[in-house]
Design a protein around this motif. Structure first.
Motif, PDB file in Angstrom:
ATOM      1  N   LEU A 139       0.835  -1.201   0.000  1.00  0.00           N
ATOM      2  CA  LEU A 139       0.000   0.000   0.000  1.00  0.00           C
ATOM      3  C   LEU A 139       0.869   1.250   0.000  1.00  0.00           C
ATOM      4  CD1 LEU A 139      -2.749  -0.878   2.647  1.00  0.00           C
ATOM      5  CD2 LEU A 139      -3.107  -0.626   0.192  1.00  0.00           C
ATOM      6  N   THR A 140       1.912   1.250   0.816  1.00  0.00           N
ATOM      7  CA  THR A 140       2.757   2.429   0.972  1.00  0.00           C
ATOM      8  C   THR A 140       3.448   2.801  -0.328  1.00  0.00           C
ATOM      9  OG1 THR A 140       3.132   1.917   3.314  1.00  0.00           O
ATOM     10  CG2 THR A 140       4.696   3.408   2.259  1.00  0.00           C
ATOM     11  N   VAL A 141       3.919   1.798  -1.082  1.00  0.00           N
ATOM     12  CA  VAL A 141       4.651   2.085  -2.325  1.00  0.00           C
ATOM     13  C   VAL A 141       3.737   2.150  -3.538  1.00  0.00           C
ATOM     14  CG1 VAL A 141       6.737   1.014  -1.410  1.00  0.00           C
ATOM     15  CG2 VAL A 141       5.183  -0.360  -2.804  1.00  0.00           C
ATOM     16  N   GLU A 159       2.660  -1.525  11.002  1.00  0.00           N
ATOM     17  CA  GLU A 159       3.399  -0.259  11.141  1.00  0.00           C
ATOM     18  C   GLU A 159       3.474   0.468   9.808  1.00  0.00           C
ATOM     19  OE1 GLU A 159       5.303   2.688  12.969  1.00  0.00           O
ATOM     20  OE2 GLU A 159       5.014   0.834  14.079  1.00  0.00           O
ATOM     21  N   SER A 160       2.903   1.661   9.754  1.00  0.00           N
ATOM     22  CA  SER A 160       3.039   2.536   8.599  1.00  0.00           C
ATOM     23  C   SER A 160       2.424   3.881   8.943  1.00  0.00           C
ATOM     24  CB  SER A 160       2.359   1.958   7.355  1.00  0.00           C
ATOM     25  OG  SER A 160       2.510   2.861   6.269  1.00  0.00           O
ATOM     26  N   LEU A 273      -9.513  -2.640   6.910  1.00  0.00           N
ATOM     27  CA  LEU A 273      -9.277  -2.253   5.527  1.00  0.00           C
ATOM     28  C   LEU A 273      -8.322  -1.076   5.542  1.00  0.00           C
ATOM     29  CD1 LEU A 273     -10.164  -2.663   2.481  1.00  0.00           C
ATOM     30  CD2 LEU A 273     -11.681  -0.697   2.876  1.00  0.00           C
ATOM     31  N   GLY A 274      -7.218  -1.187   4.781  1.00  0.00           N
ATOM     32  CA  GLY A 274      -6.212  -0.135   4.754  1.00  0.00           C
ATOM     33  C   GLY A 274      -6.025   0.437   3.366  1.00  0.00           C
ATOM     34  N   TRP A 275      -5.625   1.714   3.301  1.00  0.00           N
ATOM     35  CA  TRP A 275      -5.283   2.345   2.029  1.00  0.00           C
ATOM     36  C   TRP A 275      -4.438   3.586   2.305  1.00  0.00           C
ATOM     37  CZ3 TRP A 275     -10.146   2.653   4.204  1.00  0.00           C
ATOM     38  CH2 TRP A 275     -10.653   3.935   4.462  1.00  0.00           C
ATOM     39  N   HIS A 276      -3.840   4.123   1.230  1.00  0.00           N
ATOM     40  CA  HIS A 276      -3.061   5.352   1.342  1.00  0.00           C
ATOM     41  C   HIS A 276      -3.970   6.513   0.943  1.00  0.00           C
ATOM     42  CE1 HIS A 276       0.078   8.300   1.190  1.00  0.00           C
ATOM     43  NE2 HIS A 276       1.021   7.420   1.426  1.00  0.00           N
ATOM     44  N   PRO A 277      -4.219   7.458   1.845  1.00  0.00           N
ATOM     45  CA  PRO A 277      -5.188   8.520   1.528  1.00  0.00           C
ATOM     46  C   PRO A 277      -4.774   9.403   0.354  1.00  0.00           C
ATOM     47  CG  PRO A 277      -3.991   9.020   3.562  1.00  0.00           C
ATOM     48  CD  PRO A 277      -3.650   7.602   3.195  1.00  0.00           C
ATOM     49  N   ALA A 278      -3.465   9.503   0.088  1.00  0.00           N
ATOM     50  CA  ALA A 278      -3.028  10.344  -1.032  1.00  0.00           C
ATOM     51  C   ALA A 278      -3.384   9.736  -2.379  1.00  0.00           C
ATOM     52  CB  ALA A 278      -1.512  10.568  -0.956  1.00  0.00           C
ATOM     53  N   GLY A 279      -3.676   8.434  -2.399  1.00  0.00           N
ATOM     54  CA  GLY A 279      -3.943   7.774  -3.667  1.00  0.00           C
ATOM     55  C   GLY A 279      -5.397   7.449  -3.917  1.00  0.00           C
ATOM     56  N   ILE A 334      -8.673   4.630  12.116  1.00  0.00           N
ATOM     57  CA  ILE A 334      -7.562   4.232  12.971  1.00  0.00           C
ATOM     58  C   ILE A 334      -6.309   4.812  12.386  1.00  0.00           C
ATOM     59  CG2 ILE A 334      -6.269   2.284  13.905  1.00  0.00           C
ATOM     60  CD1 ILE A 334      -8.772   0.587  13.338  1.00  0.00           C
ATOM     61  N   SER A 335      -5.626   5.652  13.097  1.00  0.00           N
ATOM     62  CA  SER A 335      -4.329   6.147  12.651  1.00  0.00           C
ATOM     63  C   SER A 335      -3.257   5.508  13.496  1.00  0.00           C
ATOM     64  CB  SER A 335      -4.250   7.669  12.769  1.00  0.00           C
ATOM     65  OG  SER A 335      -4.227   8.050  14.116  1.00  0.00           O
ATOM     66  N   ARG A 336      -2.080   5.398  12.953  1.00  0.00           N
ATOM     67  CA  ARG A 336      -1.006   4.735  13.683  1.00  0.00           C
ATOM     68  C   ARG A 336      -0.703   5.477  14.985  1.00  0.00           C
ATOM     69  NH1 ARG A 336       0.925  -0.145  14.538  1.00  0.00           N
ATOM     70  NH2 ARG A 336       2.822   0.059  15.723  1.00  0.00           N
ATOM     71  N   GLY A 337      -0.817   6.790  14.970  1.00  0.00           N
ATOM     72  CA  GLY A 337      -0.502   7.534  16.169  1.00  0.00           C
ATOM     73  C   GLY A 337      -1.471   7.264  17.302  1.00  0.00           C
TER      74      GLY A 337
END
Length: 341
Positions: A139-141, A159-160, A273-279, A334-337
């Motif tokens: 997801l990150t890349v 972790e991301s 469910l996870g995703w990158h918000p910028a994408g 859910i945010s990592r922080g």
């Protein structure tokens, strides 16, 4: 030989590990194969990169030069991949293509099925992995648009710092028994009653093994042998009576198996469910999340043991203050922080 990025990754892995043996293990290679690859790289670069000794390897002056450049080149290439993937998504028509990843379980296939009806013009591709961390990295890349993963209990997601994780549902962990197992006749099974059993489960890189061991300790025993294997082999070991298995409550009915709740719910599994918000556009993420939650509801309804458990827990009609299918408490961003509440 022309130098490639994989060669730079190999050099960095050897330097980080401090020995060819440890580096070969980390890279999943046999040591002779890694040694041969290193010799080819050194010939291409014109000299030795490492000095070998009894206690491992140490970089030469040339090796230090190459490592210094590697520390610049590899992060730059990774950033280029991320930016290119996001640019390509932003230039394309939204909804044309969705790349989904997931761990084992019924939700990935069910989500693909529901998206085929909800977004008929979308081309959906899938990628399965045992590793939640691998899915997070993809997801990150930018190699995946959305990923279905999970955590044990209240454990944080992979972790991301750049990803958004939304909760789909929280399920109890059930146990799989052979149809003829004496405990299969009961409505639920106490964990302590399984103290003498051998176990089978599918692998993962989260904390589930630690959570399971802790639950067994609270029940007064240490688990015997644990077979980590693929789903089909796990089912087979249970069917023939070689082991009992751990499974999610949404595990589908299977011939030869009795799926039973564990008394007191000593273990739970959180679907994410996870995703990158910028994408992703917010409306696309909302659609996929809604369909993932519906896919989970469908899977729960198809599981006889889970459906019966939910029916027993459902309050009387006059006590109901919200729809029976309402989202479970704690569902939300859910945010990592913040961690997982």
């Amino acid at each position: 030989m022309e130098l490639e990025l994989r060669h730079l990754k190999t050099i960095r892995a050897i330097a980080d590990a401090g020995s060819l043996t440890r580096a070969a293990t980390a890279l999943g290679l046999a040591q002779p194969a890694l040694s041969a690859q290193l010799r080819r790289i050194e010939r291409a670069l014109g000299g030795a990169l490492f000095e070998r000794g009894r206690h491992g390897v140490r970089t030469t002056a040339l090796g230090e030069l190459v490592l210094e450049r590697t520390r610049i080149v590899l992060p730059a290439v990774s950033e280029l991949q991320r930016e290119a993937a996001r640019f390509a998504r932003s230039r394309g028509e939204e909804g044309e293509r969705l790349r989904l990843g997931g761990t084992h379980g019924p939700l990935l296939g069910a989500l693909v099925d529901r998206l085929a009806d909800a977004a008929p013009g979308t081309t959906v591709t899938t990628c399965a992995s045992w590793s939640e961390r691998e899915l997070a990295e993809m997801l990150t890349v930018g190699r995946l648009d959305f990923a279905l993963a999970g955590t044990c209990g209240s454990t944080p997601p992979p972790e991301s710092p750049h990803l958004v994780w939304e909760e789909i549902a929280v399920d109890p962990v059930f146990v799989m028994l052979a149809d003829g197992h004496p405990l299969a006749r009961g409505r639920e099974v106490g964990l302590a009653a399984l103290a003498d059993e051998e176990w089978a489960c599918v692998p993962g890189d989260g904390c589930f093994a630690d959570c399971f061991t802790a639950a067994c300790a609270r029940a007064g025993f240490a688990p015997r042998r644990m077979y980590e294997t693929d789903t089909a082999s796990c089912v087979h070991l249970v069917q023939v009576g070689r082991a009992v298995g751990l499974c999610r409550a949404t595990f589908p009915p299977t011939p030869g198996l009795a799926i039973r709740p564990l008394a007191g719910t000593p273990l739970t599994w959180r679907h994410l469910l996870g995703w990158h918000p910028a994408g992703q556009r917010p409306d696309t993420a909302a659609t996929v999340l809604a369909q993932a939650r519906e896919a989970h509801a469908d899977a729960a309804a198809r599981s006889d043991s889970y459906a019966r458990r939910l029916a027993r827990q459902r309050p009387a009609p006059e006590a109901v203050s919200r729809p029976a299918h309402a989202t479970a408490p704690g569902t939300g961003s859910i945010s990592r922080g913040q961690g997982v509440g």
